[in-house]
Write a protein that holds these residues in place. Structure first.
Motif: not given
Length: 988
Positions: A508-515, A521-523
């Motif tokens: 949905d282009r709303a969030y950036l995920l960082v693993g 945790v995943i930011n």
């Protein structure tokens, strides 16, 4: 369960040894035995040290850092704690060293207010550790039970039992240390509200005020070490072994590549400053090194060499100035709050970038400052890793301005970016200075792209699917750098979890995920506001790769319990990571080095592994539908298209992951691939120091229009980073971003468009567009195909290449201010005079020779639009009001005027080409001009380069009282037989 599987970097360990410093941080206090624990009594000004092998408590003065007395206790004092009211010192005595069959597991209670009177209390089982809480009761952890002890009554209360764990009985073999024997550590927060502890198989948190206990049995590989605990003042988090744990029991950050050695290392938490002081060795042979980390994500700030290893628990003084740590000899006293009084070295930059070009083979110089953060004079030595890079001075004392000189001829055979290390050492500085990286690039005219330096370890690049914004993952600093695609500048820096590995944007282009690989945790960040959201918890896993689809978010995970890596589903709503029991009909197991690529339409996710296997997730089925292994191994790029095509390595596959083509590259190692419509773009290189090659690729893999790039992309490294994602076309498709040797490289969408050879039609003064050109002056070239792009620069010194264009005058490189297809603005070198030949080099080729005569002097006044278009006036400024002289602001008799112009020729002192003019001393013209209004000569007060400007001159004159009055009077400037005339209005 949690744990790690480590491949230790021997090269890094060797580098630490090779660059060891002579200076060490901290003072060793020897106790003549093996220390097992410490307790700080600031009210009495002493530190209590449990001497495990000498059966006593050493009492060290905080004022002198010397042992002032000792308290004899029962055998093997393994753990000690001071009661909050300062009355009691409680000692846990571990093991059996008395007559055979005589138990000596006990407590020794010392009344510090009654002349150190002692009582002993027998325990049924070996005590692993103890700590007082704010309620003045001590929590005692044995091999079988959690017990509360009241020092006033001597009563014990069983809280709960735990599964019996193996205890090391005494005697132990020689060369055994307290952490190896007891294998446990317990510590309380400064406010006494939370107690943390762990042993070989037990982890727990005890909440004193509610008497709530949270404990678990665990397994870890390597062992959870060093066997030490340090707790934040308020109990909100603790450093335990090689992990950071919060009050809720989340392991939110972990130290990199721990060895699992129990008796080397330790921690000190400084929650006031948000820091953790730790030694977590990677190898048994590592030097003793204290590292300073940010407590939230273990970003390392500094490394300090210790005189000997930490060897257990440490306690921080209440003011944060001193850390007292169990060490090999006894105790280390570490003045961490007074670092600025300790000799250290600090460089003002991480990288220096030298951008040469085909036109310029002269030696280039840059400077950086080497200093001591506290302002002290610290000796240093700097060693260059390449003879083509020299430093001056190479030794001395701080503060020092270091000049770095690069001879481009030493790198003439290299067509990409060469990285040279400057190693900085000292005989007294206590810190390990990260080698400074010197990046040398000599761009040829046919090499495309403009690179921007980003220091550090870069591991991932993705473009935002909904806007011209892109993300670069810097692993060594635990950061996401967010770039604005319209101008390629950093708009935000986001702090991530520890050792970030992969990024993905939700469908949905709303969030950036960082693993991350060192965090459970995943930011989560919003892509619009770039604000951090609540992280996703992965209690037993570490992210290796992330991907999103219209149906699911998936992650390749390394199992913290030592099991095989797997794929997990990420649930944004619950903030949890879920483990599917199987992947369709396939077992949920994948190789460790596996990556995932998301199809932009959300229909699928491809998984590629370095063992040559591939898998496919189908969002319509919401499961995995294909698994194949047609290759011996895979490495390099990975990508998925919206048209059912996939790339892994140099293989193109269809929607069944059957190979349909091979990406053909002129370079040997593929690095990046991006799908564009029915085709794609490939990025490859022969080596990290070569030029890269970027090519258009059709559906079969046939490459066309291979184009050399300014530097190589990041290349895969077997068993470390076998897969690379180094190409990202932006949403608007105006620009393509590459992850390259120096940082990022920006390519225009038409990077491979044919460019015609440059053609020069006219060369004139930049001031008025008609006058001649003089040495040191600004001039303009008019013509066609002079540059593929419009680009200006504020860089000082002025570059000799801009927008892939460069030029020479009689073979000498020319400093450039602006380039466009039809115009170039530049500075004529001071050495150019008389008959000269000008040549321009662009990606389209080389211009024909353009012959011109450079006059010794050619004064020409600049003009400016001060009253709207078409109303230009000469840049003659009245000093009285600092405004340009115009018809409405005329020259007055008696005025001092400042005339801005170019072309006045040689100056003294000499100013280097492309460099701004100095202000002290002023650079004055060698040939003095004459200035007149009408027939009346004006007094010249100064003639020379304008301070701080490149190629811009100024003449300061006094207007006499007999100057004629009128409109449009001629103001003439004459020098060396050349006259330039402008018109001004003069009033009384």
């Amino acid at each position: 369960m949690f744990g790690k599987s480590w491949v230790v970097a021997l090269v890094g360990a060797a580098m630490l040894t090779a660059t060891a410093l002579a200076g060490t941080f901290g003072q060793v206090v020897s106790i003549g035995g093996a220390a097992s624990d410490v307790a700080l009594d600031e009210a009495r000004g002493v530190l209590y040290i449990a001497n495990f092998t000498a059966n006593r408590i050493e009492v060290m003065s905080l004022a002198t850092n010397k042992i002032q007395t000792s308290i004899n206790v029962a055998a093997q004092p393994s753990s000690i704690s001071l009661s909050p009211d300062g009355t009691w010192l409680l000692v846990a005595n571990y093991g059996a060293v008395a007559a055979p069959g005589t138990a000596s597991n006990r407590l020794t209670l010392i009344n510090l207010r009654a002349n150190n009177a002692k009582q002993t209390f027998a325990l049924a089982d070996a005590p692993l550790g103890l700590a007082f809480g704010i309620d003045n009761r001590a929590l005692i952890v044995t091999t079988k039970d959690f017990i509360l002890f009241d020092p006033v009554t001597g009563a014990t209360q069983l809280l709960t039992s735990i599964q019996a764990q193996a205890a090391n009985t005494i005697p132990q073999p020689a060369q055994s240390f307290p952490p190896n024997i007891v294998a446990a550590s317990v510590a309380a927060s400064a406010d006494g509200t939370v107690i943390y502890g762990f042993g070989d198989t037990l982890l727990f948190r005890y909440f004193v005020q509610t008497r709530g206990l949270s404990s678990t049995l665990y397994s870890a590989s390597p062992k959870l070490a060093p066997r030490a605990v340090s707790v934040a003042d308020d109990g909100s988090y603790a450093a335990m072994g090689w992990t950071m744990v919060d009050r809720q029991g989340n392991f939110y950050a972990e130290f990199d590549q721990p060895s699992g050695i129990l008796n080397k290392g330790g921690h000190g938490v400084d929650s006031k400053r948000g820091l953790v002081y730790s030694e977590v060795p990677k190898l048994d042979t590592d030097p003793a090194m204290l590292r300073i980390y940010d407590a939230d994500n273990l970003t390392m700030r500094e490394q300090l060499q210790l005189p000997e290893h930490m060897a257990g628990r440490a306690v921080m003084g209440s003011n944060g100035n001193n850390l007292y740590a169990v060490s090999d000899s006894g105790v280390l006293v570490l003045p961490v709050g007074n670092l600025n009084s300790i000799p250290r070295l600090q460089a003002s930059v991480e990288d220096l970038v030298f951008r040469g070009n085909f036109c310029d083979r002269s030696t280039a110089t840059q400077t950086f400052v080497l200093s001591d953060p506290g302002g002290a004079r610290v000796p240093f030595t700097i060693t260059s890793g390449n003879a083509g890079v020299r430093v001056s001075p190479s030794s001395g004392v701080t503060p020092a301005v270091i000049t770095v000189s690069v001879d481009p001829n030493a790198f003439a055979a290299q067509q990409g970016t060469v990285a040279v290390s400057l190693t900085i050492t000292s005989s007294t500085a206590v810190n390990l200075v990260t080698p400074l990286r010197v990046l040398v690039n000599s761009q040829a005219p046919d090499q495309r792209g403009t690179f921007t330096n980003i220091p550090g370890t870069l591991v991932d690049l993705i473009a935002d699917p909904g806007k011209d914004q892109y993300y670069v993952l810097r692993q060594d600093k635990n950061q996401v750098l967010v770039f604005d695609g319209s101008n390629n500048t950093v708009k935000a820096t986001l702090r991530t979890c520890t050792k970030p590995m992969s990024m993905a944007v939700t469908f949905d282009r709303a969030y950036l995920l960082v693993g991350c690989d060192n965090s459970h945790v995943i930011n989560v960040f919003t892509t619009d506001t770039l604000q951090a959201q609540a992280p996703i918890r992965a209690p037993s896993s570490y992210v290796q790769s992330l991907a999103t689809s219209a149906k699911a978010i998936l992650a390749v995970m390394r199992d913290g319990g030592g099991g095989p890596p797997r794929i997990e589903r990420i649930d944004l709503a619950s903030g949890q990571s879920l483990i599917p029991p199987r992947l369709g009909v396939y077992k949920n197991e994948v190789p460790l080095h596996s990556v995932m690529a998301s199809a932009p339409n959300g229909a699928s996710i491809m998984v590629a592994s370095d063992d040559g296997s591939v898998m496919l997730y189908d969002a319509n089925v919401d499961d995995f539908t294909i698994s194949r292994k047609d290759y011996l191994n895979l490495s390099g790029p990975f990508a998925a298209s919206a048209f059912g095509q996939y790339v892994a390595g140099n293989h193109i596959m269809d929607s069944s992951l059957v190979q349909t083509g091979t990406v053909q590259t002129t370079a040997t190692t593929p690095s990046g691939f991006a799908f564009l419509d029915q085709g794609g773009i490939s990025f490859s290189a022969d080596s990290t120091s070569s030029s890269g090659v970027i090519s258009r690729v059709d559906a079969t893999g046939l490459a066309s229009r291979p184009t050399r790039t300014v530097e190589a992309p990041l290349l895969p490294v077997a068993n470390v980073t076998p897969f690379t994602r180094t190409l990202a076309p932006l949403y608007s498709r105006n620009v393509i971003i590459g992850l390259t040797a120096s940082g990022i490289t920006v390519f225009p969408a038409g990077y491979d468009a044919a460019v015609a050879s440059p053609n020069i039609s006219r060369v004139v003064s930049a001031a008025d567009g008609v006058s001649s050109v003089a040495p040191g002056g600004l001039f303009t070239i008019f013509g066609t195909n002079l540059s593929p792009t419009n680009q200006a620069t504020l860089q000082i010194p002025l570059p000799t290449a801009l927008g892939n264009s460069c030029m020479t005058v009689n073979g000498q490189p020319v400093p450039i201010l602006f380039v466009s297809p039809s115009q170039i603005n530049a500075q004529m070198p001071f050495q150019a005079v008389g008959n000269t030949t000008l040549i321009i080099h662009t990606p389209g080729g080389v211009s024909d020779n353009y012959n011109l005569t450079v006059q010794t002097n050619a004064p020409a006044v600049f003009f400016a639009d001060v009253a709207g278009p078409g109303t230009t006036f000469p840049t003659v400024v009245r000093a009285a009001n600092n405004l340009m002289a115009t018809d409405s602001n005329p020259v007055h008799r008696g005025d001092v005027l400042v005339i801005y112009l170019t072309g006045l020729g040689q100056v003294s002192p000499f100013v280097e080409n492309g460099m701004p003019s100095p202000s002290d001393p002023l650079a004055k013209t060698i040939a003095s001009p004459t200035v007149a209004i009408g027939s009346v000569q004006l007094q010249v007060q100064f003639s020379g380069l304008a301070p701080g400007q490149v190629g811009l001159y100024q003449i300061n004159v006094q207007v006499p009282a007999n100057t004629p009055l009128g409109l449009g009077l001629p103001l003439t400037i004459s020098q060396g037989g050349i006259t330039n005339t402008v018109n001004v209005r003069v009033v009384n």
